[in-house]
Motif scaffolding. Structure first.
Motif, PDB file in Angstrom:
ATOM      1  N   ALA A 217       0.850  -1.189   0.000  1.00 39.42           N
ATOM      2  CA  ALA A 217       0.000   0.000   0.000  1.00 39.42           C
ATOM      3  C   ALA A 217       0.889   1.244   0.000  1.00 39.42           C
ATOM      4  O   ALA A 217       2.066   1.182   0.361  1.00 39.42           O
ATOM      5  CB  ALA A 217      -0.912   0.004   1.222  1.00 39.42           C
ATOM      6  N   GLU A 218       0.312   2.359  -0.388  1.00 39.90           N
ATOM      7  CA  GLU A 218       1.066   3.620  -0.478  1.00 39.90           C
ATOM      8  C   GLU A 218       1.761   3.999   0.834  1.00 39.90           C
ATOM      9  O   GLU A 218       2.923   4.428   0.805  1.00 39.90           O
ATOM     10  CB  GLU A 218       0.140   4.740  -0.965  1.00 39.90           C
ATOM     11  N   PRO A 219       1.121   3.846   1.991  1.00 40.77           N
ATOM     12  CA  PRO A 219       1.847   4.184   3.230  1.00 40.77           C
ATOM     13  C   PRO A 219       3.118   3.357   3.425  1.00 40.77           C
ATOM     14  O   PRO A 219       4.103   3.847   3.971  1.00 40.77           O
ATOM     15  CB  PRO A 219       0.831   3.898   4.334  1.00 40.77           C
ATOM     16  N   ARG A 220       3.118   2.132   2.943  1.00 43.75           N
ATOM     17  CA  ARG A 220       4.319   1.292   3.049  1.00 43.75           C
ATOM     18  C   ARG A 220       5.432   1.851   2.172  1.00 43.75           C
ATOM     19  O   ARG A 220       6.602   1.838   2.534  1.00 43.75           O
ATOM     20  CB  ARG A 220       3.989  -0.148   2.641  1.00 43.75           C
ATOM     21  N   ARG A 221       5.101   2.351   0.998  1.00 43.99           N
ATOM     22  CA  ARG A 221       6.101   2.973   0.113  1.00 43.99           C
ATOM     23  C   ARG A 221       6.785   4.126   0.843  1.00 43.99           C
ATOM     24  O   ARG A 221       8.010   4.248   0.838  1.00 43.99           O
ATOM     25  CB  ARG A 221       5.426   3.481  -1.173  1.00 43.99           C
ATOM     26  N   LEU A 222       5.977   4.970   1.480  1.00 47.12           N
ATOM     27  CA  LEU A 222       6.522   6.110   2.215  1.00 47.12           C
ATOM     28  C   LEU A 222       7.413   5.641   3.364  1.00 47.12           C
ATOM     29  O   LEU A 222       8.495   6.192   3.604  1.00 47.12           O
ATOM     30  CB  LEU A 222       5.380   6.979   2.740  1.00 47.12           C
ATOM     31  N   ALA A 223       6.961   4.620   4.077  1.00 45.95           N
ATOM     32  CA  ALA A 223       7.724   4.100   5.211  1.00 45.95           C
ATOM     33  C   ALA A 223       9.048   3.484   4.771  1.00 45.95           C
ATOM     34  O   ALA A 223      10.076   3.653   5.439  1.00 45.95           O
ATOM     35  CB  ALA A 223       6.884   3.073   5.978  1.00 45.95           C
ATOM     36  N   LEU A 224       9.030   2.769   3.658  1.00 50.09           N
ATOM     37  CA  LEU A 224      10.263   2.153   3.169  1.00 50.09           C
ATOM     38  C   LEU A 224      11.302   3.203   2.777  1.00 50.09           C
ATOM     39  O   LEU A 224      12.494   3.031   3.056  1.00 50.09           O
ATOM     40  CB  LEU A 224       9.960   1.239   1.980  1.00 50.09           C
ATOM     41  N   ALA A 225      10.868   4.261   2.145  1.00 46.41           N
ATOM     42  CA  ALA A 225      11.805   5.331   1.773  1.00 46.41           C
ATOM     43  C   ALA A 225      12.436   5.938   3.020  1.00 46.41           C
ATOM     44  O   ALA A 225      13.658   6.143   3.074  1.00 46.41           O
ATOM     45  CB  ALA A 225      11.086   6.403   0.955  1.00 46.41           C
ATOM     46  N   LEU A 226      11.621   6.215   4.020  1.00 47.50           N
ATOM     47  CA  LEU A 226      12.140   6.782   5.271  1.00 47.50           C
ATOM     48  C   LEU A 226      13.088   5.808   5.953  1.00 47.50           C
ATOM     49  O   LEU A 226      14.176   6.185   6.403  1.00 47.50           O
ATOM     50  CB  LEU A 226      10.982   7.134   6.208  1.00 47.50           C
ATOM     51  N   ARG A 227      12.705   4.540   6.024  1.00 45.86           N
ATOM     52  CA  ARG A 227      13.500   3.536   6.712  1.00 45.86           C
ATOM     53  C   ARG A 227      14.882   3.372   6.078  1.00 45.86           C
ATOM     54  O   ARG A 227      15.907   3.381   6.758  1.00 45.86           O
ATOM     55  CB  ARG A 227      12.746   2.198   6.706  1.00 45.86           C
ATOM     56  N   VAL A 228      14.916   3.230   4.766  1.00 41.51           N
ATOM     57  CA  VAL A 228      16.197   3.012   4.095  1.00 41.51           C
ATOM     58  C   VAL A 228      17.072   4.267   4.172  1.00 41.51           C
ATOM     59  O   VAL A 228      18.270   4.177   4.442  1.00 41.51           O
ATOM     60  CB  VAL A 228      15.987   2.534   2.644  1.00 41.51           C
ATOM     61  N   ALA A 229      16.484   5.427   3.967  1.00 40.19           N
ATOM     62  CA  ALA A 229      17.259   6.677   4.072  1.00 40.19           C
ATOM     63  C   ALA A 229      17.836   6.836   5.478  1.00 40.19           C
ATOM     64  O   ALA A 229      18.997   7.247   5.638  1.00 40.19           O
ATOM     65  CB  ALA A 229      16.374   7.868   3.718  1.00 40.19           C
ATOM     66  N   THR A 230      17.058   6.479   6.480  1.00 43.56           N
ATOM     67  CA  THR A 230      17.521   6.566   7.869  1.00 43.56           C
ATOM     68  C   THR A 230      18.600   5.528   8.156  1.00 43.56           C
ATOM     69  O   THR A 230      19.596   5.830   8.824  1.00 43.56           O
ATOM     70  CB  THR A 230      16.331   6.383   8.831  1.00 43.56           C
TER      71      THR A 230
END
Length: 103
Positions: free
Chosen positions: A47-60
């Motif tokens: 789902a779209e919220p997971r896309r957002l979370a993955l970007a934040l997680r990997v960048a962090t």
């Protein structure tokens, strides 16, 4: 008037980023995300919220929590990560990410 100009400038900047393709660092992070999606529950829906979370997680993970490089990396990832399609699986989305990152 300023809001319209700001929106246009933002849209133009995003268009240029996508046209140029991801940087090598962004490409590597896209591959990291694709690998996770294709190995952990690849047949599950994304789902779209997971896309957002993955970007934040990997960048962090790469640059540290809340650092300027992490914020830039998250922005760059989201600029290159396509929006999630309805009923798309994690594995299907991983394929699309690999295509974007494949440079």
């Amino acid at each position: 008037m300023t809001e319209s100009t700001d929106t246009h400038a933002t849209a133009e900047a995003l268009r240029r980023v996508r046209a140029d393709g991801p940087s090598p660092a962004t490409s590597a992070m896209l591959h990291t995300i694709a690998e996770r999606l294709s190995t952990v529950r690849p047949t599950g829906e994304i789902a779209e919220p997971r896309r957002l979370a993955l970007a934040l997680r990997v960048a962090t993970d790469v640059h540290g929590l809340g650092t300027p490089p992490a914020l830039r990396a998250e922005r760059d990832l989201l600029a290159h990560m396509p929006t999630v399609r309805p009923s798309e699986t994690r594995g299907e989305y991983a394929l699309r990410l690999r295509k974007v990152a494949g440079r």
